[in-house]
Structure formats: structure tokens, C-alpha cells
Design an enzyme around this catalytic site. Structure first.
Site, PDB file in Angstrom:
ATOM      1  N   TYR A   1       0.835  -1.197   0.000  1.00 39.82           N
ATOM      2  CA  TYR A   1       0.000   0.000   0.000  1.00 39.82           C
ATOM      3  C   TYR A   1       0.869   1.246   0.000  1.00 39.82           C
ATOM      4  O   TYR A   1       0.589   2.210  -0.715  1.00 39.82           O
ATOM      5  CB  TYR A   1      -0.926   0.017   1.229  1.00 39.82           C
ATOM      6  CG  TYR A   1      -1.924   1.146   1.157  1.00 39.82           C
ATOM      7  CD1 TYR A   1      -3.153   0.964   0.528  1.00 39.82           C
ATOM      8  CD2 TYR A   1      -1.618   2.406   1.660  1.00 39.82           C
ATOM      9  CE1 TYR A   1      -4.060   2.008   0.419  1.00 39.82           C
ATOM     10  CE2 TYR A   1      -2.518   3.452   1.553  1.00 39.82           C
ATOM     11  CZ  TYR A   1      -3.734   3.248   0.935  1.00 39.82           C
ATOM     12  OH  TYR A   1      -4.623   4.286   0.811  1.00 39.82           O
TER      13      TYR A   1
ATOM     14  N   PHE B   1      -7.942  20.712 -24.944  1.00 40.53           N
ATOM     15  CA  PHE B   1      -8.258  19.289 -24.994  1.00 40.53           C
ATOM     16  C   PHE B   1      -9.461  19.068 -24.085  1.00 40.53           C
ATOM     17  O   PHE B   1      -9.606  19.732 -23.065  1.00 40.53           O
ATOM     18  CB  PHE B   1      -7.076  18.393 -24.589  1.00 40.53           C
ATOM     19  CG  PHE B   1      -7.459  16.943 -24.741  1.00 40.53           C
ATOM     20  CD1 PHE B   1      -7.611  16.398 -26.007  1.00 40.53           C
ATOM     21  CD2 PHE B   1      -7.772  16.158 -23.643  1.00 40.53           C
ATOM     22  CE1 PHE B   1      -8.057  15.090 -26.163  1.00 40.53           C
ATOM     23  CE2 PHE B   1      -8.214  14.849 -23.795  1.00 40.53           C
ATOM     24  CZ  PHE B   1      -8.356  14.312 -25.064  1.00 40.53           C
ATOM     25  N   THR B   2     -10.292  18.118 -24.461  1.00 47.49           N
ATOM     26  CA  THR B   2     -11.612  17.939 -23.817  1.00 47.49           C
ATOM     27  C   THR B   2     -11.523  17.845 -22.285  1.00 47.49           C
ATOM     28  O   THR B   2     -12.122  18.656 -21.575  1.00 47.49           O
ATOM     29  CB  THR B   2     -12.289  16.676 -24.372  1.00 47.49           C
ATOM     30  OG1 THR B   2     -11.388  15.572 -24.263  1.00 47.49           O
ATOM     31  CG2 THR B   2     -12.650  16.870 -25.839  1.00 47.49           C
TER      32      THR B   2
ATOM     33  N   ASP C   1       1.213  19.642 -21.013  1.00 50.49           N
ATOM     34  CA  ASP C   1       0.514  18.377 -21.226  1.00 50.49           C
ATOM     35  C   ASP C   1       1.442  17.534 -22.100  1.00 50.49           C
ATOM     36  O   ASP C   1       1.538  17.729 -23.302  1.00 50.49           O
ATOM     37  CB  ASP C   1      -0.834  18.615 -21.904  1.00 50.49           C
ATOM     38  CG  ASP C   1      -1.590  17.302 -22.123  1.00 50.49           C
ATOM     39  OD1 ASP C   1      -0.947  16.225 -22.101  1.00 50.49           O
ATOM     40  OD2 ASP C   1      -2.813  17.347 -22.324  1.00 50.49           O
TER      41      ASP C   1
ATOM     42  N   LYS D   1      -0.534   6.914 -23.651  1.00 51.99           N
ATOM     43  CA  LYS D   1      -0.156   7.194 -25.040  1.00 51.99           C
ATOM     44  C   LYS D   1       1.338   6.909 -25.220  1.00 51.99           C
ATOM     45  O   LYS D   1       1.732   5.762 -25.304  1.00 51.99           O
ATOM     46  CB  LYS D   1      -0.498   8.638 -25.407  1.00 51.99           C
ATOM     47  CG  LYS D   1      -1.987   8.880 -25.634  1.00 51.99           C
ATOM     48  CD  LYS D   1      -2.735   9.098 -24.370  1.00 51.99           C
ATOM     49  CE  LYS D   1      -4.115   9.684 -24.594  1.00 51.99           C
ATOM     50  NZ  LYS D   1      -4.882   9.732 -23.342  1.00 51.99           N
TER      51      LYS D   1
ATOM     52  N   ARG E   1     -13.901  14.258 -34.016  1.00 48.16           N
ATOM     53  CA  ARG E   1     -13.251  15.354 -33.331  1.00 48.16           C
ATOM     54  C   ARG E   1     -13.707  16.638 -34.005  1.00 48.16           C
ATOM     55  O   ARG E   1     -13.029  17.219 -34.824  1.00 48.16           O
ATOM     56  CB  ARG E   1     -11.723  15.246 -33.384  1.00 48.16           C
ATOM     57  CG  ARG E   1     -11.145  14.099 -32.595  1.00 48.16           C
ATOM     58  CD  ARG E   1     -10.871  14.356 -31.125  1.00 48.16           C
ATOM     59  NE  ARG E   1     -11.959  14.151 -30.204  1.00 48.16           N
ATOM     60  CZ  ARG E   1     -11.794  13.733 -28.935  1.00 48.16           C
ATOM     61  NH1 ARG E   1     -10.608  13.420 -28.483  1.00 48.16           N
ATOM     62  NH2 ARG E   1     -12.810  13.629 -28.134  1.00 48.16           N
TER      63      ARG E   1
ATOM     64  N   PHE F   1     -19.358  13.809 -26.215  1.00 48.09           N
ATOM     65  CA  PHE F   1     -18.988  12.919 -27.321  1.00 48.09           C
ATOM     66  C   PHE F   1     -18.879  11.464 -26.891  1.00 48.09           C
ATOM     67  O   PHE F   1     -19.062  10.561 -27.690  1.00 48.09           O
ATOM     68  CB  PHE F   1     -17.656  13.373 -27.949  1.00 48.09           C
ATOM     69  CG  PHE F   1     -16.535  13.479 -26.964  1.00 48.09           C
ATOM     70  CD1 PHE F   1     -16.375  14.626 -26.207  1.00 48.09           C
ATOM     71  CD2 PHE F   1     -15.644  12.439 -26.777  1.00 48.09           C
ATOM     72  CE1 PHE F   1     -15.352  14.727 -25.276  1.00 48.09           C
ATOM     73  CE2 PHE F   1     -14.614  12.526 -25.856  1.00 48.09           C
ATOM     74  CZ  PHE F   1     -14.478  13.678 -25.092  1.00 48.09           C
TER      75      PHE F   1
HETATM   76  N1  F0G Z   1      -4.309  15.261 -22.705  1.00 46.12           N
HETATM   77  C1  F0G Z   1      -4.313  14.834 -23.966  1.00 46.12           C
HETATM   78  C2  F0G Z   1      -3.587  15.624 -25.008  1.00 46.12           C
HETATM   79  C3  F0G Z   1      -4.996  13.666 -24.314  1.00 46.12           C
HETATM   80  O1  F0G Z   1      -4.988  13.256 -25.586  1.00 46.12           O
HETATM   81  C4  F0G Z   1      -5.696  12.956 -23.314  1.00 46.12           C
HETATM   82  C5  F0G Z   1      -6.454  11.766 -23.644  1.00 46.12           C
HETATM   83  C6  F0G Z   1      -5.667  13.430 -22.012  1.00 46.12           C
HETATM   84  C7  F0G Z   1      -4.954  14.582 -21.734  1.00 46.12           C
HETATM   85  C8  F0G Z   1      -6.386  12.746 -20.890  1.00 46.12           C
HETATM   86  O2  F0G Z   1      -5.739  11.586 -20.520  1.00 46.12           O
HETATM   87  O3  F0G Z   1      -7.366   9.779 -21.083  1.00 46.12           O
HETATM   88  O4  F0G Z   1      -5.404   9.358 -19.608  1.00 46.12           O
HETATM   89  O5  F0G Z   1      -7.293  10.711 -18.795  1.00 46.12           O
HETATM   90  N2  F0G Z   1      -6.763  11.482 -24.814  1.00 46.12           N
HETATM   91  C9  F0G Z   1      -7.457  10.284 -25.259  1.00 46.12           C
HETATM   92  C10 F0G Z   1      -7.629  10.352 -26.740  1.00 46.12           C
HETATM   93  C11 F0G Z   1      -8.702   9.968 -24.523  1.00 46.12           C
HETATM   94  O6  F0G Z   1      -8.249   9.422 -27.278  1.00 46.12           O
HETATM   95  O7  F0G Z   1      -7.150  11.279 -27.375  1.00 46.12           O
HETATM   96  P1  F0G Z   1      -6.503  10.299 -19.979  1.00 46.12           P
END
Ligand code: F0G
Length: 462
Positions: A77, A129-130, A220, A263, A387, A454
Site C-alpha cells: 500500500y 483538450f476535452t 501536457d 499514449k 473530433r 462525445f
Molecule cells: N491530454 C491529452 C492531449 C490527451 O490526448 C488525453 C487523452 C488526455 C490529456 C487525458 O488523458 O485519457 O489518460 O485521462 N486522450 C485520449 C484520446 C482519450 O483518445 O485522445 P486520460
């Protein structure tokens, strides 16, 4: 030695030791699956998909070394050995001083936003980014786009479409004052712009500007290795540098980072927050316990952290990144040769089809990109992602739909997973759909969730 003028190919710097069988479906099966999914590729069952290009997130193939690392999980832990291994790698490869592991990227975004953003703050960034923007908004901040105009133009061949327009940033600083700007949010390999890189020169200028104003730069770094590749091949003075060196330099121009390790870092789950300021670290260490888990695991198993530590090392090898981007370029060139409108230059993690150009007869309010993603799945079982206007969501103040310039379908390539032959099959499917494009009608939204619509919105043909 004299250099040969004959072009020599690159190949994947690995061989395949284990395979996962794919299932091909019939058109009838796919039609049923698409209706059940409300024409949203996020709602398809993966068993109904043939080649899955929904995302490059968490979909990488791990190496034998990473799998071996999974067996070395220290599932304590507190104070797991794997945490210390990861901390060492993050310091060595990226250079950030303090590490907080999180379950994935948005876990890090959540914690960082809560610490740094106050109500009424403004966060300038090189395109939204979303999840990043949503966490900024949920903390009371507002995102402002400061990416260069070229990024919004799918046809611009500008080599660094991820660059910041310092004039736009300066206007925001003049309007609100530096005290209202907790940090500038900078992504490497800007996802929503098509995986477009930021140049080192631009980062350096940004660094100088923000240092004068006393504003942080938060990075990021989800796809930093891919960005480093583009700096190496496109920016003067970097062709002789290794990807590892370039990554280190990028990180050194920023104050902290959020990372989705799903990624670049070649793992199926994981992320982290990394910062240089002791005080921010202490706050993060106290918050991570509330939302993720103890600061030495942050929602991950020990084995996940070990796989990440090894994945980070593998991700910064020049031959890995060259083959990774080489495969994306292979698909992109095939599509371009057949007249498919895609975002140019070809980006790092996928091919982004320009749905406005592909389907000029469909109004943006009828979701051209969403419709195109559905059609490609119907044709071949290849899964892609919207997108465009669906992803862009609504303005939090007015409730109106955001209307992005870019209305794209992303064919995202998982790392080390598919072969060149798979890319051929994907290209053939997109070309076939293009041939029949006039038959495609738009969609209307029949269900809209409150956040990140989305992912779960449902549609019906008009
Ligand atoms: N920042 C970027 C540029 C991303 O592409 C993503 C995730 C995140 C942050 C968030 O990270 O998913 O680990 O919580 N992108 C995925 C995509 C979902 O399909 O582009 P996460």
C-alpha cells in the site's frame, strides 16, 4: 563513406511474440451494432470492431520487458519499490523534480486544476483538450485559445501548427493581468489540431515571455516523444540530437506537467503529475490521497507503475518513434494519393480526415464527422472517432454549441499493434466511403449527456 542514393525502408524495431486474433463481421452485423450504439463509435462493443483506431490511448502493445516488469509488482500500500523506479525514470528522462502518480491523465489534470486555479482565472492554451479544459472549468477557470491561426486550417502546411501566438497571449495578459493567469497550458503534439507539434523556438520564446510576467508553463506531455521527433526532423539545429535529449530540453522549458501515460509511455493504464515547485507538490500529495490513492501509487497497482517506468524508457528510443510516426505517415500518404482530404502536415498519432471537405453537402449542425465515422465503421468495421462539433461541446456561459473550425474524423494508430497491411485495409475502406460519399446523410443528436458529450451522445440519421 559515400552515402547511397537508393532509398532504404525502415521497419518496426521489434518482432511479434504473441498475437490477438481479430474477428471480421458482416455488413448486417455492423449495421445492427451501429444502431445499438446510437451511431456513436464510443458506444460500440469492441467485439464488433475489426480494426480499432478509436484511440491511441491505453491501446499500445507492451513489450516482453514490460510484461516481465508486471511480474515484479510490489503491491505494498505504501512505499512500493515500483514507485521509486518510476520516480527515478521520470526524473532522468523528463527532468521534473517531484512525481505524483495518478490513474490516468485526467486524474493529474483534476488535482493540478484544483490546486492552481481560482474562480475567475483564465488559462491560455495551445488549443483545448476535452478533459483538460473541463477540469479547468470545473475549478472556476476559463480556457482561452492562443494557438496560431494556422492550426485551425487543415490545409496549412506550416510545420509547427502547435505553436503559441505570443501576440494572442499578450492580449490576454494585458486584458486580465498576470495575476489572473495561474499558468499557460501547453500541449506537445496538439491532439485536437491533428497531432501537430510545437517548435523548440516557440517554447523558448514562450518561456522568456512568461518568465518576465511571472506566469507558469504547465506541459501536457501526453505525446511529448512524438513532438520531439518532429523537432528533430523539422527544426534547425536538432537533426543531430537524440529524441531523449530533445524531450529533456522541452521539459526544461516548463514548470510542471500532466501526463497520460496511456499514449507515449506505452502502457494500458496510468498517468502522473510532475512538478518542480515544492509547495505545489506538497498540495498535490495531500489531494491525491482524496481522489486517487496514496501518493506512492495514485490509483495504480505497483505492476502498472513498473510497466510505465519501462515503457517511458522504450518510448524515447529514436528507432521506436521513427517507426511509430512512419506508420502514421504511411497511412496518411496513401489517403492523400487518393484525394482524401486530411489535415496536413500528417501528425504524430493519427490521420485526421477533414469531414467538412469530405462531406460538403452536410451542414455542421448535422455532424459531418460523426456521420463519417459511422459510415467507415459500417463499410469495414474500422472504428474511428469524431473530433468536431460534438467533441467541442457547449460554451459554459451561454450554453450554446461551440462551433470549431475543425470538423475531423480521427483514425488513431495504436502503438506497436497493427501492421502495414492493416493500414492498407483502412485506406481502402476510407477510399470506398469517399467514392460513395454523396449517399451519406447527416445525423441528429437524440441524447446529450451533461459532461464530455462525445463519449455517450446518441444519434439518428436525419
Ligand atoms: N491530454 C491529452 C492531449 C490527451 O490526448 C488525453 C487523452 C488526455 C490529456 C487525458 O488523458 O485519457 O489518460 O485521462 N486522450 C485520449 C484520446 C482519450 O483518445 O485522445 P486520460
Amino acid at each position: 563513406m559515400k552515402k547511397s542514393s537508393v532509398k532504404r525502408s525502415w521497419a518496426e524495431p521489434y518482432k511479434i511474440k504473441m498475437v490477438e486474433l481479430l474477428k471480421m463481421s458482416s455488413k448486417e452485423d455492423r449495421e445492427k451494432a451501429l444502431i445499438a450504439a446510437g451511431y456513436n463509435t464510443f458506444l460500440l462493443r469492441s467485439a464488433d470492431v475489426y480494426i480499432d483506431l478509436l484511440t491511441d490511448s491505453g491501446t499500445s502493445a507492451m513489450s516482453d520487458r514490460q510484461w516481465a516488469g508486471m511480474m515484479m509488482g510490489d503491491e505494498a500500500y505504501a512505499g512500493s519499490e515500483n514507485y521509486y523506479n518510476l520516480e527515478k525514470v521520470v526524473k532522468k528522462v523528463y527532468g521534473y523534480r517531484y512525481l505524483i502518480p495518478t490513474h490516468q491523465g485526467r486524474g493529474a489534470e483534476h488535482i493540478l486544476s484544483k490546486i492552481l486555479i481560482k474562480k475567475g482565472d483564465v488559462i491560455p492554451g495551445n488549443m483545448y483538450f476535452t478533459t483538460t479544459r473541463l477540469h479547468q472549468e470545473l475549478s472556476g477557470g476559463r480556457f482561452e485559445d492562443i494557438i496560431i491561426d494556422e492550426a485551425h486550417d487543415p490545409e496549412s502546411e506550416f510545420p509547427f501548427k502547435g505553436n503559441v501566438d505570443l501576440g494572442k497571449l499578450d492580449q490576454i495578459v494585458s486584458r486580465h493581468g498576470a495575476s489572473k493567469i495561474p499558468y499557460v497550458s501547453i500541449a506537445t503534439s496538439v491532439n485536437m489540431a491533428g497531432g501537430q507539434p510545437i517548435s523548440m523556438e516557440n517554447l523558448r520564446n514562450l518561456r522568456q515571455y512568461t518568465a518576465e510576467k511571472g506566469i507558469r508553463v504547465i506541459h501536457d506531455m501526453t505525446r511529448v516523444a512524438e513532438n520531439a521527433h518532429f523537432i528533430k526532423v523539422r527544426e534547425k539545429g536538432y537533426s543531430g540530437k537524440s529524441i531523449r535529449e530533445i524531450i529533456h530540453e522541452i521539459c526544461s522549458l516548463t514548470d510542471g506537467a500532466t501526463m497520460s501515460a496511456k499514449k507515449d509511455a506505452l502502457v494500458n493504464i496510468g498517468g502522473f503529475l510532475a512538478v518542480n515547485e515544492r509547495q505545489v507538490f506538497e498540495q498535490a500529495r495531500s489531494l491525491v490521497v482524496v481522489y486517487e490513492g496514496l501518493h506512492t501509487y495514485g490509483g495504480l497497482a505497483g505492476r502498472d507503475m513498473e510497466a510505465m517506468a519501462i515503457g517511458i524508457e522504450e518510448s524515447v528510443h529514436d528507432d521506436h518513434i521513427q517507426a511509430r510516426i512512419g506508420q502514421v505517415e504511411y497511412l496518411g500518404r496513401k489517403l492523400m494519393e487518393s484525394g482524401i482530404p486530411i489535415v496536413r502536415p500528417i501528425g504524430g498519432h493519427g490521420i485526421f480526415i477533414d469531414a467538412k471537405k469530405f462531406l460538403p453537402h452536410i451542414d455542421q449542425n448535422n455532424y459531418p464527422a460523426q456521420s463519417l465515422a459511422a459510415e467507415i465503421f459500417l463499410d469495414s468495421g474500422v472504428r474511428s472517432m469524431e473530433r468536431g462539433i460534438v467533441s467541442a461541446g457547449r460554451n459554459p456561459d451561454t450554453g450554446k454549441n461551440n462551433k470549431p473550425e475543425l470538423e475531423l474524423v480521427r483514425l488513431t494508430i495504436p502503438r506497436r499493434v497493427y501492421t502495414q497491411a492493416h493500414m492498407d485495409v483502412v485506406a481502402e475502406s476510407v477510399i470506398e466511403v469517399h467514392r460513395n460519399r454523396k449517399r451519406i446523410r447527416g445525423l441528429k443528436m437524440i441524447y446529450e449527456p451533461k459532461y464530455l458529450r462525445f463519449f455517450q451522445a446518441r444519434f439518428k440519421p436525419v
